[in-house]
Each structure stands twice: as C-alpha cells, then as structure tokens.
Design a protein around this motif. Structure first.
Motif, PDB file in Angstrom:
ATOM      1  N   GLN A  20       0.828  -1.193   0.000  1.00  0.00           N
ATOM      2  CA  GLN A  20       0.000   0.000   0.000  1.00  0.00           C
ATOM      3  C   GLN A  20       0.869   1.252   0.000  1.00  0.00           C
ATOM      4  O   GLN A  20       0.599   2.208  -0.737  1.00  0.00           O
ATOM      5  N   ALA A  63      -2.588  -3.254   8.205  1.00  0.00           N
ATOM      6  CA  ALA A  63      -3.382  -2.223   7.521  1.00  0.00           C
ATOM      7  C   ALA A  63      -4.216  -1.421   8.514  1.00  0.00           C
ATOM      8  O   ALA A  63      -4.501  -0.246   8.271  1.00  0.00           O
ATOM      9  N   ASN A  64      -4.603  -2.031   9.613  1.00  0.00           N
ATOM     10  CA  ASN A  64      -5.399  -1.312  10.623  1.00  0.00           C
ATOM     11  C   ASN A  64      -4.610  -0.213  11.305  1.00  0.00           C
ATOM     12  O   ASN A  64      -5.193   0.698  11.908  1.00  0.00           O
ATOM     13  N   GLU A  74      -9.482   1.181   1.065  1.00  0.00           N
ATOM     14  CA  GLU A  74     -10.486   0.181   1.453  1.00  0.00           C
ATOM     15  C   GLU A  74     -10.928  -0.686   0.283  1.00  0.00           C
ATOM     16  O   GLU A  74     -11.438  -1.776   0.457  1.00  0.00           O
ATOM     17  N   ARG A  94      -5.327   4.660   3.915  1.00  0.00           N
ATOM     18  CA  ARG A  94      -5.876   3.332   3.671  1.00  0.00           C
ATOM     19  C   ARG A  94      -6.584   3.294   2.320  1.00  0.00           C
ATOM     20  O   ARG A  94      -7.113   4.282   1.851  1.00  0.00           O
TER      21      ARG A  94
END
Length: 454
Positions: free
Chosen positions: A351, A382-383, A392, A390
């Motif tokens: 990411q 990722a949290n 999603e 982020r």
C-alpha cells in the motif's frame, strides 16, 4: 550423467540424465542411447526411441530434419533448427565420435526448445543489466565515501543526479536544483558543498519564499564587515550560499543578485566599500526557470549566471526503488529511536509503495514514524495505517471472486498479483526469485507471460 560409454558393442539403454535431452545414434542411424527426457519434443517416451532409425523417424515427420545424416555427411559438429510434430521449434546440436579409422562411429545430439533458449536469453539480459547496475554502484563506492542523512541512491535517475552533482562539485560552478517539495534538494545542496573545495567553509541556507522582500536585501548584503550587522554574502565567504526557492525572488532582487554575481563583488547595506564575492551559489526551484524566463517572471541575466549545471530530482512516486529503500531505512531508524522492533506486513508495504506521496520524503518519514509509534504489535498491519492512507477498495487474497471461473484462471490472477507485488518490492529478478522461492529464469518467464497478456 552416469553409465554413458561409447563403444561399438553398446547396448540400447536409457542414459541416467534427467536434465538434458541427449540421443546417441550409431553410424547406421539407429538410436542406441537416450536420456530420460528424450522424446518430449516429439510426443514420444525415451524407450520408444531406442532401436528406431532416424531415417524412418524423419520420413514420419518426427525428426525434421534428422541431425545424424547431416553429421555423417559433414563429419563435424552441426547445429540445426528442428520442427517438432506439434509445430514447435527445437535447437539441436549433433557431434561426431570417430573410430580408429577416422570414420564416424556414433553421433551424439542434444536439443533445447527455442522457447527455453529465449528464457535463457532473457535471463542473460537480466544478468547483464544487473552487472551494469553493480558496476555503476561500485563506481560510486570507489569514490570518497559520503554520509549525509536522507540521501538514498537506488533509482537510476537518482544515481545520475548524484553523479552529476559530484562532478559539478569539483568545478565550483553554479548549480540549480529542480524538484517538488521534499525530493531532497537541500540534501543534494549539502552533497555538493561537502564534495567541493569549500567543504571546510560555511554552508548557509536561505528560504527565499519565507523571507520577506523588505528584509531579504538587508539579510543578503548586511552591514560593513567590521560591524555586527553581517549579511549572508559575508557569512558565506569561502563557503556555499544555498538559495532555496530562488524563483520566488522578486525581479528587483533578482537584478541586484545578477549584478553582484557579474561583478564578483558587493557593497554591504549602508556601506561604501566594495567587498570581494567569494562564494559558491547553489539555488533551487520547484518550476523550470526556462519557463519563468520566457514568461518574463525571471531575470534572464540571473538565469544565465545560475543555470550552469541543472540537476533534476524526481518525486518519490517515480522512484519506486528509492521509496522501497527509504521505507526500510526509516522503519529501522524509528524502531531504534523508540527502542522497539517493528516490521511491515506485506499488504501495508504494498500500500505504501502504491501511494503518490505528494509530500515526498518529508511525508513518508512522518507516516513511518507514526506507524512505529502507534502500532501496538511487532507487525504493522493495515489497521495501523492512518485513515487517509488506507485503500479500502484494494483487493486482497482474503476475497476471491469466483464468478464461474476455473481454478487455473483464479490461480493465474493470484500468481500475477504476487509477482507484481514482488516486482514493486525488490529491485532485481534475482531478489524476487529468492523471496518467492523459485528460480530466477522462472521469474523472468512468468513476468514475460503476464506483461504480454496485459
């Protein structure tokens, strides 16, 4: 290869070789030996070839052409392209073995599919590229070692910029650094200073955008040398003056600076005595000065005095190799600073690699520090990413859309995603192969497959 003997009373046998496609024929053209994988190009098993005549096989279109007759005729090594029954191509090499009378007693042939050779060719190209890259890096390492925080040289454009900077540093000429905010212009200016003959002199950095115009002239020229009010030109004497954002200077100040650079002397603010100018001037700009000159927004005289060596620093989004290295470097740095050990999960790393980073190095450094500080577990997931970073909608392996697709189709999609992720994370196919647990030629072949099908 074991159990391979060439003598007149050889029996028909399968050679104990699993990696090479080898066939041995006698002077009459009958196959007396074959390796385990022989026949695969022709849709036959190795044992089905033993005892067969290559002349008969050629008539049936299995060997087209047969290599043995060519070797027997020419009595030397022969290389030819065979067409297989399936329509494929194979490169076959035939070598003669002579008896005491000088006659060809046996012909040994070995073959490779042309597609395999193309993969090997790609592999060799990759090796050549990696060797060229290694030579460039070695060239840099052979020069005097330089340690400046924030300098990362992985991307080819960065290496070129750095090499240009080092060459310019020794010449004591004016340099203009181009790049978006956070691309490392100030760091590069320090590189040039530290590599120059002025490295023991002062390095003065001035932000032309934040310093009000009314104050800039006084700051630049200052008062008499003997007085307390000393200007930047005097402070920089024998060293380097770095004017950050020189395109933000007013035309009035640009004209004054051009005059000083031409004359190589200046009169301090409210002074009468001209002082010699002994500085190295480095400037930076976010936009091209050539455009500003054409739009009458930048003084042409100053442009020609400054624009001796232009160096362009690309943003992080165009330097994935540098981005990958910086992520690892900052992760290690902040883990050490905060006395912890943190690692990124693959999805977080991927990411971060895909983001545009408009703030470049400064933004990246801030995000990595936040992740190290805020994550409660050794593996950053990722949290842990700030909400604005982020994605999603990003697909992951936890959700596979079937849609009536076959298993091979689904597996190909997964394989393609894994390869692309590895390609973004690692610089070479050798590193990718090590990470994926497959051979380097396999990586080259698979990348070629998916690139061509996109």
């Amino acid at each position: 290869m074991t159990g391979f003997f060439l003598h007149p009373n050889s029996k028909e046998e399968i050679i104990d070789s699993y990696d090479e496609d080898i066939i041995v024929t006698n002077h009459a053209g009958f196959i007396v030996k074959a390796s385990q994988i022989s026949g695969r190009h022709y849709g036959l098993k190795a044992k089905e070839l033993l005892g067969k005549s290559v002349y008969d096989l050629e008539k049936k279109g299995i060997f087209s052409p047969a290599i043995t007759p060519l070797v027997l005729e020419q009595k030397k090594k022969v290389v030819a392209i065979q067409t297989t029954p399936s329509g494929g191509k194979a490169l076959i090499t035939g070598m003669p073995f002579f008896n005491e009378l000088g006659e060809v007693e046996f012909v040994l042939s070995y073959s490779y599919e042309v597609e395999e050779l193309l993969v090997i060719q790609e592999y060799m190209k990759e090796l050549e590229n990696e060797m060229a890259l290694a030579k460039e890096e070695l060239s840099l390492l052979r020069k005097e070692h330089l340690m400046i925080e924030g300098l990362t040289i992985e991307n080819r454009s960065t290496r070129i910029a750095y090499e240009t900077a080092r060459n310019a540093a020794a010449l004591d000429v004016s340099v203009v650094l181009y790049g978006e905010p956070g691309t490392g212009k100030s760091t590069m200016a320090k590189v040039i200073h530290n590599e120059s003959v002025r490295k023991n002199g002062p390095f003065i950095e001035v932000d032309c955008e934040t310093l009000p115009e009314a104050m800039f002239e006084r700051e630049l020229f200052g008062g008499e040398f003997e007085q307390k009010e000393t200007g930047l030109l005097t402070l920089s004497n024998g060293g380097t003056l770095y004017l950050k954002g020189i395109d933000k200077l007013s035309l009035h100040l640009q004209g004054k600076l051009a005059h000083v650079l031409k004359e190589r002397k200046y009169i301090p603010f409210h002074g009468e005595t001209a002082l010699p100018l002994n500085i190295r001037l480095i400037s930076s700009s976010e936009s091209l000065l050539t455009t500003a000159v054409s739009e009458k927004a930048f003084h042409s005289d100053l442009y020609y005095l400054l624009h001796i060596v232009p160096i362009h620093l690309k943003p992080l989004r165009e330097r994935k190799e540098d981005l990958s290295a910086l992520i690892s470097n900052y992760l290690t740095q902040f883990s050490t600073d905060y006395k912890t050990v943190k690692n990124l999960s693959n999805d977080v790393f991927n990411q971060l690699i895909r983001l545009d980073w408009p703030g470049n190095v400064d933004e990246l450094k801030n995000v990595i520090e936040r992740l190290v500080v805020q994550s409660n577990t050794p593996i950053i997931t990722a949290n842990d990413l700030p909400p604005e970073y982020r994605n999603e909608t990003e697909d992951d392996f936890s959700v596979i859309h079937l849609g009536g697709r076959t298993l091979p189709s689904i597996l190909e999609d997964v394989e393609m995603k894994v390869l692309k992720d590895a390609q973004e994370r690692y610089r070479t196919t050798t590193e990718m192969a090590k990470f994926l647990g497959i051979s380097q030629p396999s990586v080259v072949r698979k990348l070629k497959k998916y690139i061509e099908t996109e």
